[in-house]
Scaffold this active site. Structure first.
Site, mmCIF file in Angstrom:
data_model
loop_
_atom_site.group_PDB
_atom_site.id
_atom_site.type_symbol
_atom_site.label_atom_id
_atom_site.label_comp_id
_atom_site.label_asym_id
_atom_site.label_seq_id
_atom_site.Cartn_x
_atom_site.Cartn_y
_atom_site.Cartn_z
ATOM 1 N N GLU A 186 31.892 38.580 43.807
ATOM 2 C CA GLU A 186 32.949 37.571 43.780
ATOM 3 C C GLU A 186 33.450 37.324 45.201
ATOM 4 O O GLU A 186 34.333 38.053 45.680
ATOM 5 C CB GLU A 186 34.119 38.053 42.921
ATOM 6 C CG GLU A 186 33.743 38.327 41.483
ATOM 7 C CD GLU A 186 34.943 38.207 40.565
ATOM 8 O OE1 GLU A 186 34.879 37.409 39.639
ATOM 9 O OE2 GLU A 186 35.944 38.896 40.802
ATOM 10 N N GLY A 195 39.628 31.482 42.202
ATOM 11 C CA GLY A 195 40.804 30.691 41.872
ATOM 12 C C GLY A 195 41.077 29.561 42.855
ATOM 13 O O GLY A 195 42.162 28.972 42.849
ATOM 14 N N SER A 248 35.513 30.683 40.675
ATOM 15 C CA SER A 248 35.580 29.256 40.291
ATOM 16 C C SER A 248 34.328 28.782 39.566
ATOM 17 O O SER A 248 33.896 27.640 39.723
ATOM 18 C CB SER A 248 35.860 28.377 41.527
ATOM 19 O OG SER A 248 37.087 28.735 42.108
ATOM 20 N N ASN A 286 37.728 37.192 32.539
ATOM 21 C CA ASN A 286 38.826 37.989 33.095
ATOM 22 C C ASN A 286 40.104 37.183 32.953
ATOM 23 O O ASN A 286 40.329 36.231 33.698
ATOM 24 C CB ASN A 286 38.517 38.278 34.576
ATOM 25 C CG ASN A 286 39.661 38.991 35.285
ATOM 26 O OD1 ASN A 286 40.610 39.451 34.647
ATOM 27 N ND2 ASN A 286 39.564 39.081 36.599
ATOM 28 N N TRP A 287 40.934 37.565 31.987
ATOM 29 C CA TRP A 287 42.137 36.780 31.697
ATOM 30 C C TRP A 287 43.242 37.015 32.733
ATOM 31 O O TRP A 287 44.221 36.319 32.756
ATOM 32 C CB TRP A 287 42.667 37.111 30.303
ATOM 33 C CG TRP A 287 41.754 36.735 29.171
ATOM 34 C CD1 TRP A 287 40.461 36.256 29.247
ATOM 35 C CD2 TRP A 287 42.059 36.789 27.767
ATOM 36 N NE1 TRP A 287 39.962 36.017 27.997
ATOM 37 C CE2 TRP A 287 40.909 36.337 27.063
ATOM 38 C CE3 TRP A 287 43.185 37.173 27.027
ATOM 39 C CZ2 TRP A 287 40.878 36.265 25.670
ATOM 40 C CZ3 TRP A 287 43.146 37.108 25.640
ATOM 41 C CH2 TRP A 287 42.001 36.655 24.972
ATOM 42 N N LYS A 288 43.101 38.043 33.544
ATOM 43 C CA LYS A 288 44.128 38.420 34.538
ATOM 44 C C LYS A 288 45.491 38.546 33.846
ATOM 45 O O LYS A 288 45.535 38.931 32.683
ATOM 46 C CB LYS A 288 44.125 37.407 35.682
ATOM 47 C CG LYS A 288 42.718 37.204 36.267
ATOM 48 C CD LYS A 288 42.700 36.466 37.557
ATOM 49 C CE LYS A 288 41.262 36.345 38.044
ATOM 50 N NZ LYS A 288 41.139 35.686 39.324
ATOM 51 N N GLY A 303 37.223 33.658 35.585
ATOM 52 C CA GLY A 303 38.686 33.750 35.527
ATOM 53 C C GLY A 303 39.259 32.563 34.773
ATOM 54 O O GLY A 303 39.265 32.529 33.539
ATOM 55 N N GLY A 304 39.705 31.562 35.517
ATOM 56 C CA GLY A 304 40.413 30.408 34.939
ATOM 57 C C GLY A 304 39.736 29.805 33.719
ATOM 58 O O GLY A 304 40.389 29.555 32.691
ATOM 59 N N HIS A 325 38.425 44.740 41.445
ATOM 60 C CA HIS A 325 38.621 43.296 41.633
ATOM 61 C C HIS A 325 39.344 43.058 42.957
ATOM 62 O O HIS A 325 40.196 43.853 43.353
ATOM 63 C CB HIS A 325 39.426 42.728 40.462
ATOM 64 C CG HIS A 325 39.431 41.240 40.456
ATOM 65 N ND1 HIS A 325 40.257 40.509 41.271
ATOM 66 C CD2 HIS A 325 38.674 40.343 39.770
ATOM 67 C CE1 HIS A 325 40.005 39.222 41.075
ATOM 68 N NE2 HIS A 325 39.061 39.090 40.165
ATOM 69 N N GLU A 379 41.683 41.227 43.723
ATOM 70 C CA GLU A 379 43.153 41.207 43.620
ATOM 71 C C GLU A 379 43.716 42.629 43.596
ATOM 72 O O GLU A 379 44.809 42.876 44.097
ATOM 73 C CB GLU A 379 43.565 40.406 42.371
ATOM 74 C CG GLU A 379 43.322 38.916 42.576
ATOM 75 C CD GLU A 379 42.973 38.130 41.322
ATOM 76 O OE1 GLU A 379 43.228 38.615 40.201
ATOM 77 O OE2 GLU A 379 42.424 37.015 41.470
HETATM 78 P P1 PGA Z 1 38.182 32.350 38.860
HETATM 79 O O1 PGA Z 1 38.337 33.935 38.896
HETATM 80 O O2 PGA Z 1 37.038 32.032 37.935
HETATM 81 O O3 PGA Z 1 39.502 31.823 38.352
HETATM 82 O O4 PGA Z 1 37.900 31.905 40.262
HETATM 83 C C1 PGA Z 1 37.213 34.779 38.864
HETATM 84 C C2 PGA Z 1 37.661 36.220 38.929
HETATM 85 O O5 PGA Z 1 38.563 36.545 39.710
HETATM 86 O O6 PGA Z 1 37.115 37.076 38.217
#
Ligand code: PGA
Length: 254
Positions: free
Chosen positions: A167, A173, A212, A8-10, A233-234, A95, A97
């Site tokens: 998640e 994050g 994470s 997930n590149w956000k 994500g990251g 998600h 967010e």
């Molecule tokens: P993260 O994000 O790996 O940076 O914690 C995961 C996500 O939100 O899908």
């Protein structure tokens, strides 16, 4: 059971770095374990080029969200049918967010899942509790409510086409991860909820861990029996790290 590693590149990359990242991943796909499905979710503007460049590589290009309607006067929005017409194969929905910053409810997320299924796109449905919900011991109830609220109305045949990502919001994050046991306990809980719809649903729906997840903690997480891969994500923004995650998933889920 399928194993999936999804990136997930956000709201990261730009036109040139997005292209470079897709090219780097495509270049490294040869020799990767064939038992892992690979998904990347770039921002909307870079999806077309990602689909074109990933063609033939086995990488499935996903979106990070969609609108629930097929078309119409919804300025700024993108429909599932538009995504389908581009060759998008999956789409993240719900998600945390989106829930937190855009006020998305379980009911709305359920409508988005329905739109994706109608467009023949795999929904990657996200759920997970906030820090205070875990601290007060409500985490299983919270996830139960999210699943029932968004997915309660679907038939078994529809449920079997969904992917779930657990998640925990406190792990996204933050550098904190759920322990392997915390992840397994929640994944087993989700699996038992799926079982109430029958063994074929419980056996068909992959449950990914997100929060994470990186090459140093993935082996333990992915080794858990009900963890069927990760939503990353990251670490998905660094080609080498993402490929390491694929290798780890391939190794532990052979
Ligand atoms: P993260 O994000 O790996 O940076 O914690 C995961 C996500 O939100 O899908």
């Amino acid at each position: 059971m399928r194993t999936i590693v999804a990136g997930n590149w956000k709201m990261n990359t730009d036109a040139s770095s997005a292209t470079a990242l897709v090219d780097a991943l495509v270049g490294k796909m040869g020799g990767q374990p064939g038992n892992v499905e690979v998904v990347i979710a770039p921002p909307f503007p870079f999806i077309t080029q990602a689909v074109e460049r990933a063609k033939g590589s086995g990488i499935i290009v996903a979106a990070q969200d969609c609108h629930q309607a097929e078309k119409g006067a919804f300025t700024g929005e993108v429909s599932a049918t538009m995504l389908k017409s581009l060759g998008v194969g999956a789409c993240i929905v719900g998600h945390s967010e989106r829930r937190q910053y855009f006020g998305e409810s379980d009911a709305l997320i359920g409508e988005k899942v329905a739109a994706l299924l109608a467009a023949d796109i795999i929904p990657i449905f996200c759920c997970g509790e906030r820090k205070e919900e875990r601290e007060s011991g409500r985490h299983f109830d919270v996830v139960t409510e999210q699943l029932k609220g968004a997915l309660g109305k679907f038939t078994n045949a529809q449920l079997e086409r969904i992917v779930i990502a657990y998640e925990p919001v406190w792990a996204i994050g933050t550098g904190l991860t759920a322990s392997a046991q915390q992840a397994q306990d929640m994944h087993a809980h989700i699996r038992s909820l799926l079982h109430t719809h029958g063994a074929s649903v419980a056996g068909a729906v992959p449950i990914l861990y997100g929060g994470s997840c990186n090459p140093s903690n993935a082996e333990e997480l992915f080794s858990q029996p009900d963890v069927n891969g990760g939503l990353i994500g990251g670490a998905s923004l660094v080609a080498e790290q993402f490929m390491d995650l694929l290798r780890i998933a391939g190794k532990v889920k052979h």
